[in-house]
Design an enzyme around this catalytic site. Structure first.
Site, PDB file in Angstrom:
ATOM      1  N   THR A  55       0.841  -1.207   0.000  1.00 58.87           N
ATOM      2  CA  THR A  55       0.000   0.000   0.000  1.00 58.87           C
ATOM      3  C   THR A  55       0.872   1.251   0.000  1.00 58.87           C
ATOM      4  O   THR A  55       0.599   2.218  -0.722  1.00 58.87           O
ATOM      5  CB  THR A  55      -0.948  -0.002   1.215  1.00 58.87           C
ATOM      6  OG1 THR A  55      -1.776  -1.162   1.148  1.00 58.87           O
ATOM      7  CG2 THR A  55      -1.821   1.238   1.248  1.00 58.87           C
ATOM      8  N   CYS A  56       1.923   1.226   0.786  1.00 57.02           N
ATOM      9  CA  CYS A  56       2.822   2.381   0.899  1.00 57.02           C
ATOM     10  C   CYS A  56       3.507   2.675  -0.424  1.00 57.02           C
ATOM     11  O   CYS A  56       3.633   3.833  -0.827  1.00 57.02           O
ATOM     12  CB  CYS A  56       3.868   2.113   1.976  1.00 57.02           C
ATOM     13  SG  CYS A  56       3.178   1.567   3.554  1.00 57.02           S
TER      14      CYS A  56
END
Length: 182
Positions: A55-56
């Site tokens: 996600t990052c």
């Protein structure tokens, strides 16, 4: 939640490029303080569970990187990405992401994150102590607006994402600007 709170004073142990060092890894240690990063500036700080994580790396960091000019138009001077990772990892992640706009802050010891009340155990993922995902608008070292993902807890079974997204922070800035203009 944390609007009006002054950031904790912490020293971050960073590695900065210095060609005088030579060799394949031309970096030297340089300590930077909270004041070095935040004094006299209006910044966005976003913190996440880990460099190189899905996600990052796919959404949050690239979104802030691509939206930099829009954030600048809203009065933001600098955007910082922080993680409970050491400087070696953060620098390699910044390089892998091709960052030109967002600057990374290594918080390898987790001291800043702990003092912010955002340090959580992620042992269920094999990570150990990490940051809960959040973003903040900070003006001269004081939190102006806070964006914390729901469910802050040790070993949370999910990684919520949305509240601290670049799109949500940009919407807040646009709404605040429209409110002032009205």
């Amino acid at each position: 939640m944390k609007a009006g709170v002054k950031l904790p004073d912490v020293t971050f142990h960073t590695r900065v490029r210095d060609e005088a060092v030579g060799g394949p890894n031309p970096f030297r240690w340089e300590d930077k303080t909270t004041a070095d990063y935040f004094a006299g500036k209006r910044v966005i700080l976003f913190s996440l569970p880990g460099a190189f994580t899905p996600t990052c790396s796919t959404y949050q960091l690239p979104g802030f990187e691509k939206g930099f000019e829009e954030f600048q138009a809203q009065g933001i001077d600098v955007i910082y990405c922080m993680s409970v990772n050491d400087s070696f990892v953060m620098n390699k992640w910044a390089e892998a992401q091709g960052l030109q706009n967002v600057q990374v802050i290594p918080n390898g010891s987790g001291e800043f994150t702990r003092k912010m009340g955002m340090l959580v155990a992620k042992d269920n993922l094999g990570f150990g102590a990490r940051s809960w995902r959040y973003a903040a608008i900070i003006n001269d070292g004081v939190i102006e607006a806070w964006f914390e993902e729901p469910g802050l807890a040790d070993n949370h079974p999910e990684d919520p994402y949305g509240v601290s997204s670049p799109e949500n922070v940009q919407k807040y800035l646009q709404d605040a600007k429209a409110e002032v203009a009205a």
